[in-house]
Design an enzyme around this catalytic site. Structure first.
Site, PDB file in Angstrom:
ATOM      1  N   SER A  51      82.083 -18.385 -23.722  1.00 12.44           N
ATOM      2  CA  SER A  51      82.520 -19.777 -23.665  1.00 12.44           C
ATOM      3  C   SER A  51      81.347 -20.662 -23.289  1.00 12.44           C
ATOM      4  O   SER A  51      80.385 -20.211 -22.652  1.00 12.44           O
ATOM      5  CB  SER A  51      83.629 -19.917 -22.612  1.00 12.44           C
ATOM      6  OG  SER A  51      83.854 -21.262 -22.259  1.00 12.44           O
ATOM      7  N   TYR A 101      86.244 -19.053 -13.716  1.00 12.78           N
ATOM      8  CA  TYR A 101      86.223 -18.776 -15.148  1.00 12.78           C
ATOM      9  C   TYR A 101      84.790 -18.827 -15.681  1.00 12.78           C
ATOM     10  O   TYR A 101      84.349 -17.927 -16.404  1.00 12.78           O
ATOM     11  CB  TYR A 101      87.091 -19.792 -15.882  1.00 12.78           C
ATOM     12  CG  TYR A 101      87.031 -19.692 -17.388  1.00 12.78           C
ATOM     13  CD1 TYR A 101      87.700 -18.674 -18.065  1.00 12.78           C
ATOM     14  CD2 TYR A 101      86.312 -20.619 -18.143  1.00 12.78           C
ATOM     15  CE1 TYR A 101      87.647 -18.585 -19.447  1.00 12.78           C
ATOM     16  CE2 TYR A 101      86.263 -20.533 -19.529  1.00 12.78           C
ATOM     17  CZ  TYR A 101      86.925 -19.520 -20.179  1.00 12.78           C
ATOM     18  OH  TYR A 101      86.872 -19.435 -21.550  1.00 12.78           O
ATOM     19  N   SER A 138      94.934 -10.571 -29.325  1.00 17.36           N
ATOM     20  CA  SER A 138      94.919 -11.186 -30.666  1.00 17.36           C
ATOM     21  C   SER A 138      96.302 -11.555 -31.187  1.00 17.36           C
ATOM     22  O   SER A 138      96.500 -11.674 -32.393  1.00 17.36           O
ATOM     23  CB  SER A 138      94.219 -10.255 -31.661  1.00 17.36           C
ATOM     24  OG  SER A 138      94.724  -8.938 -31.598  1.00 17.36           O
ATOM     25  N   THR A 139      97.256 -11.757 -30.300  1.00 13.96           N
ATOM     26  CA  THR A 139      98.586 -12.131 -30.771  1.00 13.96           C
ATOM     27  C   THR A 139      98.716 -13.624 -31.026  1.00 13.96           C
ATOM     28  O   THR A 139      99.690 -14.072 -31.638  1.00 13.96           O
ATOM     29  CB  THR A 139      99.670 -11.714 -29.758  1.00 13.96           C
ATOM     30  OG1 THR A 139      99.399 -12.319 -28.486  1.00 13.96           O
ATOM     31  CG2 THR A 139      99.716 -10.188 -29.606  1.00 13.96           C
ATOM     32  N   ILE A 196      92.719 -17.965 -30.684  1.00 11.44           N
ATOM     33  CA  ILE A 196      91.449 -17.527 -31.275  1.00 11.44           C
ATOM     34  C   ILE A 196      91.529 -16.080 -31.728  1.00 11.44           C
ATOM     35  O   ILE A 196      91.042 -15.727 -32.801  1.00 11.44           O
ATOM     36  CB  ILE A 196      90.303 -17.717 -30.261  1.00 11.44           C
ATOM     37  CG1 ILE A 196      90.064 -19.206 -30.000  1.00 11.44           C
ATOM     38  CG2 ILE A 196      89.021 -17.063 -30.767  1.00 11.44           C
ATOM     39  CD1 ILE A 196      89.068 -19.478 -28.882  1.00 11.44           C
TER      40      ILE A 196
END
Length: 264
Positions: free
Chosen positions: A141, A154, A15-16, A19
């Site tokens: 996603s 992915y 979370s740096t 999103i």
């Protein structure tokens, strides 16, 4: 609708920036005590300083640690022993020709995008169940449902994350804890800008590059633009709240209509 998360502790992995940072800010504005996570103390300090400047008076906790490692997990668990809201946002992505994806890359994508979420849930879910309240959200996603040819490793990892969410929702059944996935569509972040320029002419200005990317590579988007991180965060904040008490075991779409389906 009034979303009040006062008294709740939230942990958002990865979370740096992007999103994750938008989600951390959104939860904090709703009243939660939010722990910001990144691989290093330096990156977390920088992010918390920025978030504090952007949202004066809103406190943020620091939870540095690379959760893809045992040592990093232990650091985070020490910093945040219990959480009411867990947002598994950490993930890696990148393009690779299908036949050139190595075994090590397949393993890395599974371990970072799937297994870290499993380990975080395994740690925090028992405390949520004991307290008869909790929220677990896994950031998936559109690639979970529409496997991209340029990064199937992915897509595989995000599909697996949907199954993880559904399975742990069953583990939490009847406890007051909900577990859901959030299916994020093509979103405007720094990393995605690099990804876009991997696929279109790097000499193009950003607005033109984005437009060409959407037309050529994501033409099924009904939004016809990249989603902003705050738009993903809005859904996460709602699903983290008491207002979403009857939504669990689901895969909730914030995809700009990218997935061609009438079923959520």
């Amino acid at each position: 609708m009034l979303v009040d998360l006062s008294g709740k502790t939230a942990l958002v992995t990865g979370s740096t920036q992007g999103i994750g940072a938008a989600i951390a800010a959104g939860l904090a504005r709703a009243g939660a005590r939010v722990a910001v996570n990144g691989r290093t103390a330096e990156s977390v300090d920088k992010a918390v300083d920025r978030l504090t400047q952007e949202h004066p008076g809103v406190p943020f906790l620091r939870a540095p640690g690379d959760i893809s490692t045992d040592q990093g997990l232990a650091q985070v668990f020490d910093a945040v022993p219990q959480a009411d809201i867990l947002v598994n946002n950490l993930g890696v992505f990148g393009t690779e020709p299908a036949l050139e994806i190595s075994d090590d890359e397949w393993r890395r994508y599974f371990e970072v995008n799937v297994l870290t979420a499993v380990r975080m849930i395994r740690h925090y879910l028992p405390g949520m169940k004991d307290g008869s309240w909790g929220r677990v959200l896994n950031i998936a996603s559109d690639s979970a449902l529409v496997t991209p040819a340029e990064m199937i490793h992915y897509g595989m990892s995000k599909t697996a994350l949907l199954a993880v969410s559904r399975g742990f929702a069953k583990e939490a059944a009847g406890s007051g804890v909900t577990v859901n996935s959030v299916i994020a569509g093509p979103t405007h972040t720094g990393g995605v800008e690099d990804f876009v320029y991997d696929l279109v002419d790097r000499s193009l200005p950003w607005d033109e590059a984005q437009r060409e990317f959407m037309i050529k590579h994501r033409p099924q988007s009904l939004l016809q633009r990249l989603i902003e991180p705050e738009e993903i965060a809005n859904m996460v904040v709602y699903l983290s709240s008491p207002l979403a008490s009857a939504t669990t075991g689901g895969a909730v779409r914030v995809d700009g209509g990218y997935v061609d389906s009438i079923v959520p």
